[in-house]
Design a protein around this motif. Sequence first.
Motif, mmCIF file in Angstrom:
data_model
loop_
_atom_site.group_PDB
_atom_site.id
_atom_site.type_symbol
_atom_site.label_atom_id
_atom_site.label_comp_id
_atom_site.label_asym_id
_atom_site.label_seq_id
_atom_site.Cartn_x
_atom_site.Cartn_y
_atom_site.Cartn_z
ATOM 1 N N TRP A 266 3.057 10.579 -20.866
ATOM 2 C CA TRP A 266 1.844 9.819 -21.150
ATOM 3 C C TRP A 266 2.149 8.508 -21.867
ATOM 4 N N THR A 267 3.212 8.456 -22.632
ATOM 5 C CA THR A 267 3.620 7.201 -23.256
ATOM 6 C C THR A 267 4.002 6.191 -22.178
ATOM 7 N N ILE A 268 4.696 6.657 -21.145
ATOM 8 C CA ILE A 268 5.046 5.786 -20.019
ATOM 9 C C ILE A 268 3.780 5.304 -19.310
ATOM 10 N N PHE A 269 2.837 6.220 -19.060
ATOM 11 C CA PHE A 269 1.579 5.838 -18.410
ATOM 12 C C PHE A 269 0.842 4.790 -19.243
ATOM 13 N N ILE A 270 0.759 5.005 -20.544
ATOM 14 C CA ILE A 270 0.046 4.084 -21.431
ATOM 15 C C ILE A 270 0.703 2.703 -21.401
ATOM 16 N N GLU A 271 2.032 2.682 -21.473
ATOM 17 C CA GLU A 271 2.742 1.399 -21.415
ATOM 18 C C GLU A 271 2.455 0.677 -20.111
ATOM 19 N N ASP A 272 2.497 1.404 -18.993
ATOM 20 C CA ASP A 272 2.230 0.790 -17.697
ATOM 21 C C ASP A 272 0.798 0.260 -17.621
ATOM 22 N N LEU A 273 -0.140 1.040 -18.115
ATOM 23 C CA LEU A 273 -1.544 0.636 -18.066
ATOM 24 C C LEU A 273 -1.830 -0.555 -18.984
ATOM 25 N N SER A 274 -0.996 -0.753 -19.989
ATOM 26 C CA SER A 274 -1.196 -1.841 -20.948
ATOM 27 C C SER A 274 -0.764 -3.197 -20.413
ATOM 28 N N HIS A 275 0.053 -3.203 -19.370
ATOM 29 C CA HIS A 275 0.526 -4.470 -18.805
ATOM 30 C C HIS A 275 -0.609 -5.179 -18.073
ATOM 31 N N PRO A 276 -0.763 -6.470 -18.317
ATOM 32 C CA PRO A 276 -1.809 -7.238 -17.628
ATOM 33 C C PRO A 276 -1.635 -7.250 -16.106
ATOM 34 N N GLU A 277 -0.402 -7.045 -15.636
ATOM 35 C CA GLU A 277 -0.139 -7.058 -14.198
ATOM 36 C C GLU A 277 -0.627 -5.782 -13.507
ATOM 37 N N ASN A 278 -0.984 -4.780 -14.277
ATOM 38 C CA ASN A 278 -1.463 -3.537 -13.674
ATOM 39 C C ASN A 278 -2.722 -3.842 -12.868
ATOM 40 N N ALA A 279 -2.764 -3.352 -11.637
ATOM 41 C CA ALA A 279 -3.823 -3.718 -10.690
ATOM 42 C C ALA A 279 -5.135 -2.954 -10.901
ATOM 43 N N LEU A 280 -5.130 -1.920 -11.718
ATOM 44 C CA LEU A 280 -6.375 -1.183 -11.936
ATOM 45 C C LEU A 280 -7.376 -2.036 -12.711
ATOM 46 N N PRO A 281 -8.664 -1.800 -12.481
ATOM 47 C CA PRO A 281 -9.675 -2.527 -13.251
ATOM 48 C C PRO A 281 -9.496 -2.278 -14.750
ATOM 49 N N ASP B 147 0.829 -1.204 0.000
ATOM 50 C CA ASP B 147 0.000 0.000 0.000
ATOM 51 C C ASP B 147 0.858 1.246 0.000
ATOM 52 N N GLU B 148 1.916 1.243 0.805
ATOM 53 C CA GLU B 148 2.802 2.389 0.896
ATOM 54 C C GLU B 148 3.511 2.628 -0.427
ATOM 55 N N SER B 149 3.989 1.575 -1.081
ATOM 56 C CA SER B 149 4.695 1.750 -2.345
ATOM 57 C C SER B 149 3.738 2.245 -3.418
ATOM 58 N N GLY B 150 2.478 1.816 -3.389
ATOM 59 C CA GLY B 150 1.482 2.330 -4.328
ATOM 60 C C GLY B 150 1.226 3.800 -4.099
ATOM 61 N N SER B 151 1.200 4.186 -2.841
ATOM 62 C CA SER B 151 1.012 5.586 -2.493
ATOM 63 C C SER B 151 2.197 6.422 -2.973
ATOM 64 N N GLU B 152 3.396 5.885 -2.809
ATOM 65 C CA GLU B 152 4.595 6.581 -3.276
ATOM 66 C C GLU B 152 4.573 6.724 -4.793
ATOM 67 N N ALA B 153 4.145 5.683 -5.494
ATOM 68 C CA ALA B 153 4.077 5.726 -6.953
ATOM 69 C C ALA B 153 3.087 6.801 -7.406
ATOM 70 N N ARG B 154 1.933 6.861 -6.756
ATOM 71 C CA ARG B 154 0.948 7.902 -7.105
ATOM 72 C C ARG B 154 1.519 9.287 -6.829
ATOM 73 N N GLY B 155 2.294 9.420 -5.766
ATOM 74 C CA GLY B 155 2.926 10.695 -5.458
ATOM 75 C C GLY B 155 3.901 11.110 -6.554
ATOM 76 N N ARG B 156 4.679 10.151 -7.041
ATOM 77 C CA ARG B 156 5.611 10.453 -8.138
ATOM 78 C C ARG B 156 4.849 10.809 -9.414
ATOM 79 N N GLU B 157 3.756 10.101 -9.665
ATOM 80 C CA GLU B 157 2.938 10.410 -10.846
ATOM 81 C C GLU B 157 2.356 11.818 -10.738
ATOM 82 N N ARG B 158 1.888 12.181 -9.540
ATOM 83 C CA ARG B 158 1.361 13.542 -9.328
ATOM 84 C C ARG B 158 2.446 14.578 -9.591
#
Length: 114
Positions: free
Chosen positions: A56-71, A11-22
């Motif tokens: 945004w290319t980085i975001f798209i690549e990350d979102l394209s991975h099946p391992e991405n936890a978002l719905p 949870d903490e690492s996810g929070s840190e990742a969102r902070g870096r994205e922000r």
Amino acid sequence: MSFEAYEAVVDESGSEARGRERQALSLGIDRLERLQKGRASFEDQVQSLLYVRRLWTIFIEDLSHPENALPEKLRAEIISIGLWVVKEADRLREEKSNDVVQLIEINRLIRDAL
């Protein structure tokens, strides 16, 4: 390590990742706002738009991975937004558009939702 401790680290690492994205989105927004106000050289304009495009290319690549936890549906919607951002940044860089306002607004909406 207990499951609860592991869960806290994840949870903490996810929070840190969102902070870096922000932070990354905020930097892009700042750069776009300078363009909007006419405070950028031609080289700075190009670099700012390439920054947003790369981000945004980085975001798209990350979102394209099946391992991405978002719905899956949410990932698809954000990818669609990202493709629009990339296309719009290219249009601005190629001087086919001069309206940076929508690009700023979309990036703010996404940043504020993180």
